[in-house]
Design a protein around this motif. Structure first.
Motif, mmCIF file in Angstrom:
data_model
loop_
_atom_site.group_PDB
_atom_site.id
_atom_site.type_symbol
_atom_site.label_atom_id
_atom_site.label_comp_id
_atom_site.label_asym_id
_atom_site.label_seq_id
_atom_site.Cartn_x
_atom_site.Cartn_y
_atom_site.Cartn_z
ATOM 1 N N PHE A 48 0.843 -1.198 0.000
ATOM 2 C CA PHE A 48 0.000 0.000 0.000
ATOM 3 C C PHE A 48 0.876 1.244 0.000
ATOM 4 N N PHE A 49 1.892 1.251 0.845
ATOM 5 C CA PHE A 49 2.798 2.403 0.972
ATOM 6 C C PHE A 49 3.476 2.705 -0.362
ATOM 7 N N ALA A 50 3.936 1.636 -1.054
ATOM 8 C CA ALA A 50 4.600 1.827 -2.356
ATOM 9 C C ALA A 50 3.630 2.439 -3.371
ATOM 10 N N ALA A 51 2.385 1.904 -3.400
ATOM 11 C CA ALA A 51 1.378 2.443 -4.323
ATOM 12 C C ALA A 51 1.081 3.905 -4.006
ATOM 13 N N VAL B 55 3.712 6.115 -5.420
ATOM 14 C CA VAL B 55 3.493 6.267 -6.864
ATOM 15 C C VAL B 55 2.414 7.330 -7.110
ATOM 16 N N GLY B 56 1.330 7.275 -6.333
ATOM 17 C CA GLY B 56 0.254 8.268 -6.459
ATOM 18 C C GLY B 56 0.763 9.679 -6.210
ATOM 19 N N GLY C 278 2.212 15.861 2.751
ATOM 20 C CA GLY C 278 3.103 16.928 2.293
ATOM 21 C C GLY C 278 4.557 16.638 2.629
ATOM 22 N N VAL C 279 4.779 16.073 3.839
ATOM 23 C CA VAL C 279 6.140 15.697 4.248
ATOM 24 C C VAL C 279 6.689 14.645 3.284
ATOM 25 N N LEU C 280 5.845 13.670 2.921
ATOM 26 C CA LEU C 280 6.295 12.604 2.012
ATOM 27 C C LEU C 280 6.642 13.179 0.640
ATOM 28 N N GLU C 281 5.792 14.069 0.109
ATOM 29 C CA GLU C 281 6.086 14.639 -1.207
ATOM 30 C C GLU C 281 7.374 15.463 -1.150
ATOM 31 N N GLY C 282 7.486 16.295 -0.105
ATOM 32 C CA GLY C 282 8.695 17.095 0.046
ATOM 33 C C GLY C 282 9.935 16.221 0.161
ATOM 34 N N PHE C 283 9.799 15.121 0.910
ATOM 35 C CA PHE C 283 10.930 14.207 1.098
ATOM 36 C C PHE C 283 11.328 13.561 -0.231
ATOM 37 N N MET C 284 10.343 13.241 -1.075
ATOM 38 C CA MET C 284 10.673 12.644 -2.376
ATOM 39 C C MET C 284 11.455 13.632 -3.243
ATOM 40 N N HIS C 285 11.103 14.922 -3.143
ATOM 41 C CA HIS C 285 11.874 15.944 -3.870
ATOM 42 C C HIS C 285 13.292 16.047 -3.307
ATOM 43 N N GLU C 286 13.387 15.990 -1.968
ATOM 44 C CA GLU C 286 14.705 16.064 -1.318
ATOM 45 C C GLU C 286 15.577 14.874 -1.704
ATOM 46 N N LEU C 287 14.916 13.711 -1.826
ATOM 47 C CA LEU C 287 15.626 12.485 -2.188
ATOM 48 C C LEU C 287 16.273 12.635 -3.563
ATOM 49 N N LEU D 210 -4.868 6.127 -5.035
ATOM 50 C CA LEU D 210 -5.855 7.190 -4.822
ATOM 51 C C LEU D 210 -5.483 8.042 -3.606
ATOM 52 N N VAL D 211 -5.012 7.417 -2.534
ATOM 53 C CA VAL D 211 -4.627 8.187 -1.334
ATOM 54 C C VAL D 211 -3.448 9.102 -1.670
ATOM 55 N N GLY D 212 -2.452 8.570 -2.387
ATOM 56 C CA GLY D 212 -1.291 9.391 -2.738
ATOM 57 C C GLY D 212 -1.665 10.547 -3.641
ATOM 58 N N PHE D 213 -2.364 10.244 -4.721
ATOM 59 C CA PHE D 213 -2.731 11.281 -5.698
ATOM 60 C C PHE D 213 -3.700 12.295 -5.085
ATOM 61 N N GLY D 214 -4.759 11.783 -4.421
ATOM 62 C CA GLY D 214 -5.806 12.649 -3.876
ATOM 63 C C GLY D 214 -5.284 13.597 -2.799
ATOM 64 N N THR D 215 -4.451 13.084 -1.891
ATOM 65 C CA THR D 215 -3.966 13.959 -0.809
ATOM 66 C C THR D 215 -3.119 15.093 -1.371
ATOM 67 N N ARG D 216 -2.328 14.841 -2.431
ATOM 68 C CA ARG D 216 -1.495 15.907 -2.984
ATOM 69 C C ARG D 216 -2.300 16.862 -3.848
#
Lengths: 161, 142
Positions: free
Chosen positions: A128-131, A134-135, B36-45, B91-97
Motif C-alpha cells: 500500500f505504501f509503495a502504491a 506512486v500516487g 506533504g512531508v512525504l512529497e517534500g521528502f521525495m523531492h529532497e531524495l 488514490l490516497v497518494g494522488f488525492g492527498t497531494r
C-alpha cells in the motif's frame, strides 16, 4: 545533529506512538469508523478531538507571536501558506479530498498510519505504501507539466513585449 | 456503542498527535501534514539534500518499530484484498497531494488554524470514505 532535526525526529516518534495508541494503525478500526451505515465505531472522532485540543491553542499562541512563515513552494500547491494548508476552497481541494476519501475507504489507511504500518513490516502495508508513493509522484509530475505549460503560455504571450 | 474506556485510547493517542504537531510547529516551524512531508521528502531524495522532513519521517519509522516491538496488537494489516490496497494507495497518494493535505494536514493542523478550506476538505474526505465503505458493504466486500 541540529536542534531542529532532533525535535523533528522526536515529534515523529511521538506522532507514531499517538497513531498506534489511538487505533489509527488498525485499518479494521478505521473502516469501522467509516462504516456509518453498518457497525459504526465513532471512537476515532476522539483522535481528531484530542489532537485539536492540544494543537489549536499551540497554533493560536504561534499566531499571536507572529510565527507563521511564508509559502513553502515545494509541495504540489504553491499557493499554500505553510506547507500543507490550502488557502482557498477550489476544485482541486474538493476533488483531491474526495479521491483521498475513496482510497481511505478502500484500504483503511491514510498516509501517517501507512508510514508507521510499513515500518512494522507487514507486506500488504508495504505494498500500500509503495502504491501511495506512486500516487504522490504522479500528482507531482502532473503538477510540474501544468506549471511548464502555463509558463510556456506566458512566454508566448509576452514574446516581443 | 463502545464504552467510555474504549474512547480513552483514541483520546490519549490524539493528545500525543497534537503534542507532536505542536512541537513541530513551535520549534521547527513546520506543519505536521504527512502527505506533504512525504512529497517534500521525495523531492529532497532526488536533490540529495535532506532536512527536517527526513528526521521527522525517521521518527515515524522508529515509532513504528517501537510499536511493533512493544504494542504488537496496535499495528495490524488491512483486511482488504491486495488489488483494493494497491488502487487505494494510488488514490490516497494522488488525492492527498491534489487536495493539498490528508487527515493530519487538513484534519488536525488545518482545523486547528480554523482554516475553512481544511474544514471543507476534512468533511469531504470523511464523507467520501463513508460512501466508499457503504458501497463496498452493499457489494458484499466489507
Amino acid at each position: 545533529m541540529k536542534k531542529t532535526q532532533l525535535i523533528a525526529f522526536v515529534s515523529g516518534v511521538i506522532f507514531a506512538l499517538g497513531l498506534g495508541l489511538s487505533g489509527m494503525t488498525n485499518p479494521n478500526k478505521v473502516i469501522g469508523f467509516l462504516d456509518l451505515f453498518g457497525a459504526w465505531d465513532p471512537s476515532l472522532l476522539f483522535v481528531m478531538g484530542g489532537a485539536i485540543a492540544i494543537h489549536l491553542p499551540a497554533t493560536a499562541w504561534a499566531r499571536r507571536h507572529g510565527m507563521f512563515l511564508p509559502a513553502v513552494p515545494c509541495a504540489g500547491r504553491t499557493e499554500e501558506p505553510v506547507g500543507g494548508v490550502a488557502s482557498a476552497i477550489d476544485r482541486p481541494l474538493v476533488a483531491g479530498a474526495a479521491i483521498f476519501g475513496i482510497g481511505w475507504g478502500l484500504s483503511g489507511y491514510c498516509p501517517g498510519p501507512a508510514v508507521v504500518g510499513a515500518a512494522s513490516g507487514t507486506l500488504p502495508t508495504l505494498l500500500f505504501f509503495a502504491a501511495m508513493l506512486v500516487g504522490i509522484a504522479l500528482r507531482s509530475i502532473q503538477f510540474n507539466r501544468k506549471q511548464r505549460r502555463n509558463q510556456a503560455f506566458i512566454d508566448t504571450a509576452t514574446d516581443g513585449l | 456503542m463502545p464504552t467510555l474506556s474504549q474512547f480513552l485510547g483514541p483520546l490519549s493517542g490524539g493528545l500525543l498527535i497534537g503534542l507532536a504537531a505542536s512541537l513541530l510547529l513551535l520549534f521547527v516551524r513546520q506543519t505536521a501534514g504527512i502527505s506533504g512531508v512525504l512529497e517534500g521528502f521525495m523531492h529532497e531524495l532526488r536533490a540529495g539534500r535532506f532536512g527536517w522532513r527526513a528526521s521527522f519521517l525517521g521518527g515515524l519509522v522508529t515509532g513504528g518499530v517501537l510499536l511493533a516491538l512493544f504494542m504488537p496488537g496496535a499495528v495490524v494489516a488491512s483486511p482488504r484484498s491486495l488489488p483494493l490496497l494497491l488502487i487505494g494507495g494510488l488514490l490516497v497518494g494522488f488525492g492527498t497531494r491534489l487536495g493539498g493535505g490528508c487527515t493530519s494536514g487538513h484534519g488536525v493542523c488545518g482545523i486547528s488554524r480554523l482554516s475553512l478550506p481544511s474544514t471543507v476538505a476534512t468533511i469531504t474526505f470523511i464523507a467520501s470514505g463513508v460512501a466508499t465503505v457503504a458501497v463496498l458493504r452493499f457489494l458484499g466486500v466489507a
